[in-house]
Design an enzyme around this catalytic site. Structure first.
Site, mmCIF file in Angstrom:
data_model
loop_
_atom_site.group_PDB
_atom_site.id
_atom_site.type_symbol
_atom_site.label_atom_id
_atom_site.label_comp_id
_atom_site.label_asym_id
_atom_site.label_seq_id
_atom_site.Cartn_x
_atom_site.Cartn_y
_atom_site.Cartn_z
ATOM 1 N N GLU A 1 11.886 15.641 7.138
ATOM 2 C CA GLU A 1 13.059 15.238 7.915
ATOM 3 C C GLU A 1 14.039 14.444 7.067
ATOM 4 O OE1 GLU A 1 12.152 14.206 12.233
ATOM 5 O OE2 GLU A 1 10.172 14.043 11.298
ATOM 6 N N ASP B 1 11.059 17.794 20.189
ATOM 7 C CA ASP B 1 10.735 16.602 19.419
ATOM 8 C C ASP B 1 10.402 15.483 20.388
ATOM 9 O OD1 ASP B 1 10.133 15.206 17.134
ATOM 10 O OD2 ASP B 1 12.195 14.829 16.555
ATOM 11 N N ASP B 2 11.379 14.861 20.975
ATOM 12 C CA ASP B 2 11.164 13.829 21.977
ATOM 13 C C ASP B 2 12.307 13.970 22.982
ATOM 14 O OD1 ASP B 2 11.134 11.465 23.508
ATOM 15 O OD2 ASP B 2 10.198 10.358 21.875
ATOM 16 N N HIS C 1 4.385 16.676 10.765
ATOM 17 C CA HIS C 1 5.848 16.658 10.802
ATOM 18 C C HIS C 1 6.324 16.021 9.511
ATOM 19 C CE1 HIS C 1 6.949 17.262 15.271
ATOM 20 N NE2 HIS C 1 5.929 18.004 14.918
#
Length: 171
Positions: free
Chosen positions: A28, A103-104, A25
């Site tokens: 971002e 994602d979460d 990941h």
């Protein structure tokens, strides 16, 4: 630690040598050198990749590395101003393999079903396109061939059932 690719590279190389599939990941936040290092490493999947130079984006598209995209997460973290600005649209339209993710879900208050609903309503995707997107995502799971065959079968059975339910509710 952001920008410290060298800290992770040896461990990731060892994991790959041990037969593990790798997902990274990144992107971002603006970190072009780190993004480039990740692309050069050629992981099995990449997550987010919201901040890329034009050259890095072309390189990603050329590799065909599946891209995990988290619509709600990227809006709530203010990576994009709104769903219409999200790079899902460009990658999906270009035929690049994309996988919708949460994602979460606990942190961002979303579910995978909500992410699909957002993609469908925001980007005008048809039910058939959504089914294709979901089935395509299975192709990028880290599964054995037997596990993948079982997953495909389960997904197709579930989707056929849901489509029949939707068709009946429209009458």
């Amino acid at each position: 630690k952001l920008g410290s690719w060298g800290v992770w590279e040896a461990a990731l190389t060892a994991a790959r040598a041990g037969g593990l599939a790798i997902t990274l990941h990144g992107g971002e936040v603006p970190a072009p050198e780190e993004v480039q290092n990740m692309l050069d490493f050629r992981p099995d999947r990449l997550g987010h990749m919201c901040y890329m130079t034009a050259e890095a984006e072309l390189q990603l598209q050329a590799t065909g590395i599946p891209l995990e995209l988290c619509l709600t997460s990227n809006i709530k973290t203010q990576t994009f101003n709104g769903f219409l600005d999200h790079h899902f649209k460009a990658f999906h339209a270009a035929g690049h393999p994309v996988v919708l993710c949460t994602d979460d879900s606990g942190v961002f208050g979303t579910t995978l079903s909500q992410e699909y609903a957002i993609a469908m309503s925001t980007f005008g995707l048809s039910c058939d396109q959504m089914i294709a997107l979901a089935l395509q995502s299975a192709e990028h799971a880290f599964l054995t061939p037997a596990e993948l065959a079982t997953l495909r079968q389960q997904m197709q059975k579930h989707m056929q059932k849901r489509v029949k339910e939707i068709d009946r509710s429209d009458v």
